[in-house]
Enzyme design. Structure first.
Site, PDB file in Angstrom:
ATOM      1  N   ASP A  62       0.814  -1.222   0.000  1.00 29.22           N
ATOM      2  CA  ASP A  62       0.000   0.000   0.000  1.00 29.22           C
ATOM      3  C   ASP A  62       0.842   1.262   0.000  1.00 29.22           C
ATOM      4  O   ASP A  62       2.057   1.215   0.178  1.00 29.22           O
ATOM      5  CB  ASP A  62      -0.978  -0.013   1.189  1.00 29.22           C
ATOM      6  CG  ASP A  62      -0.315  -0.380   2.512  1.00 29.22           C
ATOM      7  OD1 ASP A  62       0.918  -0.410   2.580  1.00 29.22           O
ATOM      8  OD2 ASP A  62      -1.047  -0.637   3.480  1.00 29.22           O
ATOM      9  N   ASN A 128      -7.686  -2.228  14.066  1.00 25.80           N
ATOM     10  CA  ASN A 128      -9.059  -2.645  13.737  1.00 25.80           C
ATOM     11  C   ASN A 128      -9.097  -3.908  12.861  1.00 25.80           C
ATOM     12  O   ASN A 128     -10.131  -4.256  12.318  1.00 25.80           O
ATOM     13  CB  ASN A 128      -9.822  -1.501  13.054  1.00 25.80           C
ATOM     14  CG  ASN A 128      -9.199  -1.083  11.721  1.00 25.80           C
ATOM     15  OD1 ASN A 128      -8.270  -1.723  11.233  1.00 25.80           O
ATOM     16  ND2 ASN A 128      -9.717  -0.013  11.143  1.00 25.80           N
ATOM     17  N   HIS A 130      -7.288  -4.386  10.095  1.00 25.42           N
ATOM     18  CA  HIS A 130      -7.007  -4.210   8.661  1.00 25.42           C
ATOM     19  C   HIS A 130      -5.689  -4.855   8.284  1.00 25.42           C
ATOM     20  O   HIS A 130      -4.766  -4.968   9.094  1.00 25.42           O
ATOM     21  CB  HIS A 130      -7.100  -2.740   8.217  1.00 25.42           C
ATOM     22  CG  HIS A 130      -6.003  -1.818   8.644  1.00 25.42           C
ATOM     23  ND1 HIS A 130      -6.244  -0.567   9.146  1.00 25.42           N
ATOM     24  CD2 HIS A 130      -4.653  -1.938   8.611  1.00 25.42           C
ATOM     25  CE1 HIS A 130      -5.090   0.039   9.405  1.00 25.42           C
ATOM     26  NE2 HIS A 130      -4.113  -0.780   9.097  1.00 25.42           N
ATOM     27  N   GLU A 135      -9.755  -1.893   5.044  1.00 21.86           N
ATOM     28  CA  GLU A 135     -10.452  -1.542   6.277  1.00 21.86           C
ATOM     29  C   GLU A 135     -11.664  -2.453   6.499  1.00 21.86           C
ATOM     30  O   GLU A 135     -12.126  -3.120   5.567  1.00 21.86           O
ATOM     31  CB  GLU A 135     -10.907  -0.079   6.193  1.00 21.86           C
ATOM     32  CG  GLU A 135      -9.759   0.941   6.111  1.00 21.86           C
ATOM     33  CD  GLU A 135      -9.108   1.233   7.464  1.00 21.86           C
ATOM     34  OE1 GLU A 135      -9.012   0.326   8.313  1.00 21.86           O
ATOM     35  OE2 GLU A 135      -8.697   2.398   7.660  1.00 21.86           O
TER      36      GLU A 135
END
Ligand code: GLP
Length: 235
Positions: A62, A128, A130, A135
């Protein structure tokens, strides 16, 4: 899924290096790479070693949208600084955060992945759950795409920036489908902040609400934890 828990991040990083080297010795040539604080110890081990990656390809997960490759918080810069300047690959790919044409960037990156199927994918994990920047709620069948970062991710990642206003709220990320297509996956997670996501991975159900749980459907996954990230596991 093979799960290893270590007392120190140093021991965990040494084990991660063994897994990486083993994949290399078994013929892995295309390495999917990750950023963040977690893989820094593994990258140090790779740099210290005499492994020769000059015939290998790397493809990063990413990049922040809008950050130039020379920006100190860009993932292009991170990879150069933490690995590539010390241990060059034949060719290293990271998304171009400055390409404002998302359709074009996505097409180019997917083409790179198609031309170099990933043998070994390294992953960190967000608080979270990810992976990459996929996400919660991201459909598992998505490939590379432009992501809207959640406010919680922007906040967590603001620790690397001078102020939260400087954190981009979009990023290019490989999709879950790209990660799942890798032949082998190594996930590293350190610290109590990751404990809930790790519990979901190891003891929970597969759910798009916790992206990392996709790995329950992958047949060759190694998970390397420290005591903190393993602290909510029941055994
Ligand atoms: C970012 C990256 C992820 C990484 C995560 C965790 O959000 N996009 O790929 O896994 O940070 O970072 P850290 O290892 O610093 O906790």
């Amino acid at each position: 899924m093979k799960v290893f828990v270590y007392n120190t991040t140093q021991e965990a990083s040494e084990k991660a290096y063994d897994v990486f080297e083993n994949a290399y010795n078994n013929g892995a040539n295309v390495f999917g790479l990750a950023t963040g604080s977690t893989p820094e110890g593994l990258y140090s081990e790779i740099i210290k070693s005499d492994i020769d990656l000059s015939n290998c390809i790397s493809i990063n997960l990413d990049e922040y949208y809008g950050l130039d490759k020379n920006h100190p918080q860009s993932y292009n810069y991170y990879m150069y600084d933490n690995l590539f300047k010390h241990k060059p690959f034949k060719k290293s790919y990271v998304p171009n955060g400055m390409n404002k044409d998302a359709e074009d960037e996505v097409r180019k990156y997917n083409q790179i992945i198609d031309e170099h199927p990933i043998d070994f994918q390294l992953l960190g994990i967000g608080v979270n759950g990810h992976i990459g920047f996929n996400e919660p709620g991201t459909p598992f069948e998505l490939r590379t795409h432009l992501v809207e970062l959640t406010p919680s991710t922007v906040e967590v990642n603001s620790r690397f920036f001078d102020s939260i206003d400087e954190v981009p709220n979009q990023a290019y990320s490989m999709g879950i489908a790209d990660i799942m297509a890798a032949k082998e996956v190594l996930l590293m997670a350190f610290g109590e902040a990751k404990a809930e996501a790790i519990k979901a991975l190891i003891e929970g159900e597969v759910s798009e609400d916790v992206p990392v749980t996709c790995l329950k459907n992958h047949t060759n996954v190694t998970v390397i934890l420290d005591q903190g990230s393993a602290s909510l596991l029941s055994k």
